[in-house]
Design a protein around this motif. Sequence first.
Motif, PDB file in Angstrom:
ATOM      1  N   ALA A 186      32.211  34.390  36.022  1.00 21.59           N
ATOM      2  CA  ALA A 186      32.020  35.455  36.819  1.00 21.59           C
ATOM      3  C   ALA A 186      30.644  35.728  37.197  1.00 21.59           C
ATOM      4  O   ALA A 186      30.250  36.289  38.122  1.00 21.59           O
ATOM      5  N   HIS A 189      29.624  33.188  39.652  1.00 27.52           N
ATOM      6  CA  HIS A 189      30.170  33.594  41.051  1.00 27.52           C
ATOM      7  C   HIS A 189      29.223  34.899  41.444  1.00 27.52           C
ATOM      8  O   HIS A 189      29.079  34.567  42.818  1.00 27.52           O
ATOM      9  N   ASN A 190      28.930  35.719  40.804  1.00 25.35           N
ATOM     10  CA  ASN A 190      28.308  36.984  41.356  1.00 25.35           C
ATOM     11  C   ASN A 190      26.680  36.677  41.651  1.00 25.35           C
ATOM     12  O   ASN A 190      26.319  37.265  42.690  1.00 25.35           O
ATOM     13  N   GLU A 199      32.903  37.745  48.128  1.00 21.85           N
ATOM     14  CA  GLU A 199      32.882  39.099  47.706  1.00 21.85           C
ATOM     15  C   GLU A 199      32.755  38.966  46.144  1.00 21.85           C
ATOM     16  O   GLU A 199      33.321  37.921  45.351  1.00 21.85           O
ATOM     17  N   VAL A 201      33.007  39.529  41.990  1.00 21.59           N
ATOM     18  CA  VAL A 201      34.178  39.603  41.245  1.00 21.59           C
ATOM     19  C   VAL A 201      33.989  40.472  39.839  1.00 21.59           C
ATOM     20  O   VAL A 201      32.974  40.837  39.573  1.00 21.59           O
ATOM     21  N   ARG A 202      35.065  41.074  39.359  1.00 19.61           N
ATOM     22  CA  ARG A 202      34.914  41.948  38.263  1.00 19.61           C
ATOM     23  C   ARG A 202      34.978  41.153  37.055  1.00 19.61           C
ATOM     24  O   ARG A 202      35.730  40.008  36.926  1.00 19.61           O
TER      25      ARG A 202
END
Length: 462
Positions: A186, A189-190, A199, A201-202
């Motif tokens: 995550a 990704h961010n 976008e 992600v959480r």
Amino acid sequence: MARFGAEPGERGSSEIRTTSDGITQVCFVPLSTPESGSPAASRLADGVKLLEISPSSGRLAIYPTDTRHWSDDFLGPKYSTIEKITLPVDLDYEYWDVHDVLENLPSGFTKDLEYGLGLAHEHDWLVRLIEEHTACIEMRFVDGGQTPAVDGETFTLGLAWFGALVAELRRIKSRGDHASLRVRRAYGHNQLAEYLRVEPVRYAYGRHVDSRFIAGAALDREEVTEEVVASLAEAVSSRVTEAARVAPARMVALQREVELANLDHLIEAYRVALDARHPEQWWQTFFEENIFALQLLFGGPTIFVDAQVAIGSGDNRPKGKKIADYLFQNSMTNNAALVEIKRPSTKLLKRRPYRARVYGVQSEISEALTQVLDQARELTRNELATKSRTGRTSWVTSSPRCFVVAGRASELDTHDKKKSFDLYREHLAGVQLVTYDEILEQLKNLRDFLAADRRAGSPAIS
């Protein structure tokens, strides 16, 4: 002699001896000769016993040893006080092999003579824990699931119990590895989201409590304790005005997250309580602690005034007065409202139909309705005297609203029962009858509305 560690850089070999009484001993012979006169040289001269096997008694004794030639404790005990680990072993008296014995040691043990035997390295903390809190010099494993016990200098535990512990520790490690991987993915990704035009992600914490805790640790987020919550609340409260000015959208999102979390907690507590058959007094306390659930009854701005209000003239003693479960007021008009509660188990309708396909209402329901209407009448007559007994005095009795909370809608399991109940309550004058299930459904609908609003575009809190 059985050699092992023949490749350069390995630690040594083993020497197998058999005593006159049939006990097999396995000793360690280091590849590096200790310096003359050193403690290690003295230990080597006495013989460095790693293992002792007694086929006749079916017991095996391990003497955990430090086989690191660079260590100050070279050839000495691996642990501080635990000198020996014993466990049962099943051997053919005539045909068996030391290396087979080692391979059949339980999971969680070191099985390589070169590394000094004992518990596997990742479980050394277990030994240290025992040493810190006991005076034991031996760990004694026995067959079965016996729970750990201290007997003098011996720490005894069952192999099955230890096996279950090791298995769960491995599952925790696996969950931790997956939690860490989720956090890393995550994060990566961010970091790339802006450049890849995707976008963010959480962070996914996972469902298991271990996974959530480990993911939180990987994110450098503290475990949520009462002290942590108090600290966070104090920090937010002290800067809330400034935060709302600098980042209003984030503050709105934070408020919504808090509301959702509180709603989820309230819904679950309410749902569990409905099936627990608590007495009316328990529900009195529950609603006082969760007054918001009752405020949903009014469909408008409402303020809680007091609970267990003595209504009537005279002094503050409750004797001879009507006792209202809850008193509310409309925050715009100040008009008073009364709520009377009965148990969720209170029956709504009579068991048998009064006429074909028509059910009558239970007497306890009609009595509760009459009771709250009588309380409203007395409240109007004795408004000033009753105000003196409440913490808030701005309410008025222009036309007090009345509510009764009782029973379960799930009781209405046929079309005729639902029809009879609705015909009755929709034509009541001056009082509204609500079931416990309907309050729960209102809580769920509000939670779903807030959750949908969050998904519709409010910024996420991660």
